[in-house]
Design a protein around this motif. Structure first.
Motif, PDB file in Angstrom:
ATOM      1  N   ALA A  60       1.822   1.948 -26.681  1.00  0.00           N
ATOM      2  CA  ALA A  60       0.784   0.972 -26.306  1.00  0.00           C
ATOM      3  C   ALA A  60       0.742  -0.177 -27.308  1.00  0.00           C
ATOM      4  N   THR A  61       0.863   0.145 -28.579  1.00  0.00           N
ATOM      5  CA  THR A  61       0.864  -0.888 -29.622  1.00  0.00           C
ATOM      6  C   THR A  61       2.088  -1.792 -29.473  1.00  0.00           C
ATOM      7  N   ALA A  62       3.249  -1.188 -29.286  1.00  0.00           N
ATOM      8  CA  ALA A  62       4.484  -1.978 -29.155  1.00  0.00           C
ATOM      9  C   ALA A  62       4.459  -2.886 -27.938  1.00  0.00           C
ATOM     10  N   LEU A  63       3.886  -2.410 -26.836  1.00  0.00           N
ATOM     11  CA  LEU A  63       3.842  -3.195 -25.596  1.00  0.00           C
ATOM     12  C   LEU A  63       2.596  -4.070 -25.498  1.00  0.00           C
ATOM     13  N   LYS A  64       1.685  -3.904 -26.468  1.00  0.00           N
ATOM     14  CA  LYS A  64       0.418  -4.635 -26.445  1.00  0.00           C
ATOM     15  C   LYS A  64      -0.358  -4.366 -25.154  1.00  0.00           C
ATOM     16  N   LEU A  65      -0.392  -3.083 -24.773  1.00  0.00           N
ATOM     17  CA  LEU A  65      -1.117  -2.649 -23.580  1.00  0.00           C
ATOM     18  C   LEU A  65      -2.284  -1.749 -23.982  1.00  0.00           C
ATOM     19  N   PRO A  66      -3.399  -1.860 -23.275  1.00  0.00           N
ATOM     20  CA  PRO A  66      -4.502  -0.933 -23.544  1.00  0.00           C
ATOM     21  C   PRO A  66      -4.171   0.443 -22.963  1.00  0.00           C
ATOM     22  N   ILE A  67      -4.818   1.452 -23.513  1.00  0.00           N
ATOM     23  CA  ILE A  67      -4.707   2.806 -22.967  1.00  0.00           C
ATOM     24  C   ILE A  67      -5.986   3.073 -22.188  1.00  0.00           C
ATOM     25  N   THR A  68      -5.847   3.275 -20.887  1.00  0.00           N
ATOM     26  CA  THR A  68      -6.988   3.627 -20.047  1.00  0.00           C
ATOM     27  C   THR A  68      -7.190   5.132 -20.120  1.00  0.00           C
ATOM     28  N   HIS A  69      -8.394   5.558 -20.476  1.00  0.00           N
ATOM     29  CA  HIS A  69      -8.703   6.978 -20.553  1.00  0.00           C
ATOM     30  C   HIS A  69      -9.136   7.462 -19.171  1.00  0.00           C
ATOM     31  N   GLU A  70      -8.525   8.539 -18.718  1.00  0.00           N
ATOM     32  CA  GLU A  70      -8.811   9.085 -17.389  1.00  0.00           C
ATOM     33  C   GLU A  70      -9.207  10.552 -17.533  1.00  0.00           C
ATOM     34  N   ASP A  71     -10.482  10.839 -17.289  1.00  0.00           N
ATOM     35  CA  ASP A  71     -10.979  12.216 -17.422  1.00  0.00           C
ATOM     36  C   ASP A  71     -10.223  13.201 -16.536  1.00  0.00           C
ATOM     37  N   ASP A  72      -9.757  12.763 -15.386  1.00  0.00           N
ATOM     38  CA  ASP A  72      -9.065  13.674 -14.481  1.00  0.00           C
ATOM     39  C   ASP A  72      -7.690  14.101 -14.980  1.00  0.00           C
ATOM     40  N   LEU A  73      -7.224  13.535 -16.088  1.00  0.00           N
ATOM     41  CA  LEU A  73      -5.956  13.972 -16.686  1.00  0.00           C
ATOM     42  C   LEU A  73      -6.164  14.963 -17.828  1.00  0.00           C
ATOM     43  N   LYS A  74      -7.421  15.319 -18.115  1.00  0.00           N
ATOM     44  CA  LYS A  74      -7.662  16.301 -19.178  1.00  0.00           C
ATOM     45  C   LYS A  74      -7.113  17.656 -18.752  1.00  0.00           C
ATOM     46  N   GLU A  75      -6.861  18.505 -19.731  1.00  0.00           N
ATOM     47  CA  GLU A  75      -6.263  19.810 -19.447  1.00  0.00           C
ATOM     48  C   GLU A  75      -7.169  20.651 -18.574  1.00  0.00           C
ATOM     49  N   ARG A  76      -6.557  21.482 -17.796  1.00  0.00           N
ATOM     50  CA  ARG A  76      -7.260  22.411 -16.928  1.00  0.00           C
ATOM     51  C   ARG A  76      -7.868  23.520 -17.785  1.00  0.00           C
ATOM     52  N   ARG A  77      -9.090  23.851 -17.527  1.00  0.00           N
ATOM     53  CA  ARG A  77      -9.772  24.922 -18.249  1.00  0.00           C
ATOM     54  C   ARG A  77      -9.504  26.228 -17.511  1.00  0.00           C
ATOM     55  N   LEU A  78      -8.743  27.101 -18.129  1.00  0.00           N
ATOM     56  CA  LEU A  78      -8.418  28.380 -17.507  1.00  0.00           C
ATOM     57  C   LEU A  78      -9.629  29.303 -17.519  1.00  0.00           C
ATOM     58  N   GLY A 112      -5.939  18.892  -7.536  1.00  0.00           N
ATOM     59  CA  GLY A 112      -6.572  17.760  -6.847  1.00  0.00           C
ATOM     60  C   GLY A 112      -6.883  16.625  -7.797  1.00  0.00           C
ATOM     61  N   ARG A 113      -7.305  16.952  -9.020  1.00  0.00           N
ATOM     62  CA  ARG A 113      -7.621  15.914 -10.015  1.00  0.00           C
ATOM     63  C   ARG A 113      -6.394  15.082 -10.351  1.00  0.00           C
ATOM     64  N   ILE A 114      -5.305  15.770 -10.750  1.00  0.00           N
ATOM     65  CA  ILE A 114      -4.121  15.023 -11.176  1.00  0.00           C
ATOM     66  C   ILE A 114      -3.465  14.325  -9.986  1.00  0.00           C
ATOM     67  N   THR A 115      -3.507  14.944  -8.813  1.00  0.00           N
ATOM     68  CA  THR A 115      -2.905  14.319  -7.629  1.00  0.00           C
ATOM     69  C   THR A 115      -3.604  13.007  -7.302  1.00  0.00           C
ATOM     70  N   ARG A 116      -4.917  12.980  -7.428  1.00  0.00           N
ATOM     71  CA  ARG A 116      -5.661  11.744  -7.157  1.00  0.00           C
ATOM     72  C   ARG A 116      -5.207  10.629  -8.094  1.00  0.00           C
ATOM     73  N   VAL A 117      -5.062  10.935  -9.376  1.00  0.00           N
ATOM     74  CA  VAL A 117      -4.656   9.923 -10.357  1.00  0.00           C
ATOM     75  C   VAL A 117      -3.227   9.459 -10.085  1.00  0.00           C
ATOM     76  N   VAL A 118      -2.330  10.392  -9.797  1.00  0.00           N
ATOM     77  CA  VAL A 118      -0.938  10.045  -9.500  1.00  0.00           C
ATOM     78  C   VAL A 118      -0.867   9.172  -8.259  1.00  0.00           C
ATOM     79  N   GLU A 119      -1.579   9.552  -7.208  1.00  0.00           N
ATOM     80  CA  GLU A 119      -1.550   8.769  -5.966  1.00  0.00           C
ATOM     81  C   GLU A 119      -2.067   7.353  -6.186  1.00  0.00           C
ATOM     82  N   GLU A 120      -3.148   7.214  -6.932  1.00  0.00           N
ATOM     83  CA  GLU A 120      -3.673   5.871  -7.222  1.00  0.00           C
ATOM     84  C   GLU A 120      -2.657   5.048  -8.004  1.00  0.00           C
ATOM     85  N   ALA A 121      -2.003   5.671  -8.972  1.00  0.00           N
ATOM     86  CA  ALA A 121      -0.999   4.952  -9.772  1.00  0.00           C
ATOM     87  C   ALA A 121       0.192   4.546  -8.908  1.00  0.00           C
ATOM     88  N   LEU A 122       0.628   5.417  -8.028  1.00  0.00           N
ATOM     89  CA  LEU A 122       1.769   5.095  -7.161  1.00  0.00           C
ATOM     90  C   LEU A 122       1.434   3.961  -6.190  1.00  0.00           C
TER      91      LEU A 122
END
Length: 179
Positions: A60-78, A112-122
């Motif tokens: 992110a620093t090298a590309l001068k891009l912000p990092i968007t934080h996405e709660d739906d990408l947090k680890e799954r709680r077993l 479902g959480r990660i699929t939603r984020v992936v689909e939006e990104a695609l």
């Protein structure tokens, strides 16, 4: 055609949301940056966990891009409680998507959480990087390719890189070699 890259974070000191990278993980993050600089990246989206953010920060620093934080990408709680035989329970979540441990999240909900984020990104038609965690990433890969199961999830590395391409309603996943 749309392409995104799914990244499993670099080596970490633990599983807590605020766990930092190990010294080796910090070196991996620098090497990951070098490897990913070759790609035409427009967006960086990360789990809010420190280890994920720290893994992609050099890029992110090298590309001068912000990092968007996405709660739906947090680890799954077993489970909300420690499990002596956690691998047994984790294995079961691959064969029964609705199986849950006490206070845990089912595979169906986590996928479902990660699929939603992936689909939006695609759908953005830009090349994006999504940084996440091993179990959540494994569940997504399993949802696209059912032969990617529990045993394959144990083979993921820190870091690990997958290229996801959508071409006319078909999703193609390619495991990229990381150092």
């Amino acid at each position: 055609m749309s392409t995104i890259y799914l990244i499993r974070h670099c080596e970490t000191t633990g599983q807590a949301p605020d766990a930092s990278l190990t010294p080796r993980g910090e070196e991996q993050a620098q090497r990951l940056c070098t490897q990913l600089l070759e790609l035409p990246i427009n967006h960086i989206i990360s789990s809010p966990y420190r280890r994920a953010i720290d893994s992609i920060h050099p890029l992110a620093t090298a590309l001068k891009l912000p990092i968007t934080h996405e709660d739906d990408l947090k680890e799954r709680r077993l489970s909300a409680v420690p499990l002596d035989d956690w691998q047994h329970h984790l294995r079961q979540t691959f064969s029964d998507p609705d199986y849950t441990c006490p206070g845990g999240e089912s595979s169906r909900i986590a996928t479902g959480r990660i699929t939603r984020v992936v689909e939006e990104a695609l759908q953005q038609q830009d090349e994006s990087i999504l940084v996440t965690h091993g179990n959540l990433l494994s569940l997504y890969l399993h949802s696209i390719d059912p032969t990617f199961g529990f045993e394959e999830s144990l083979q993921l590395k820190n870091p690990d890189i997958f290229k996801v391409t959508r071409f006319q309603q078909q999703t193609i996943i390619e495991h990229l070699e990381s150092f």
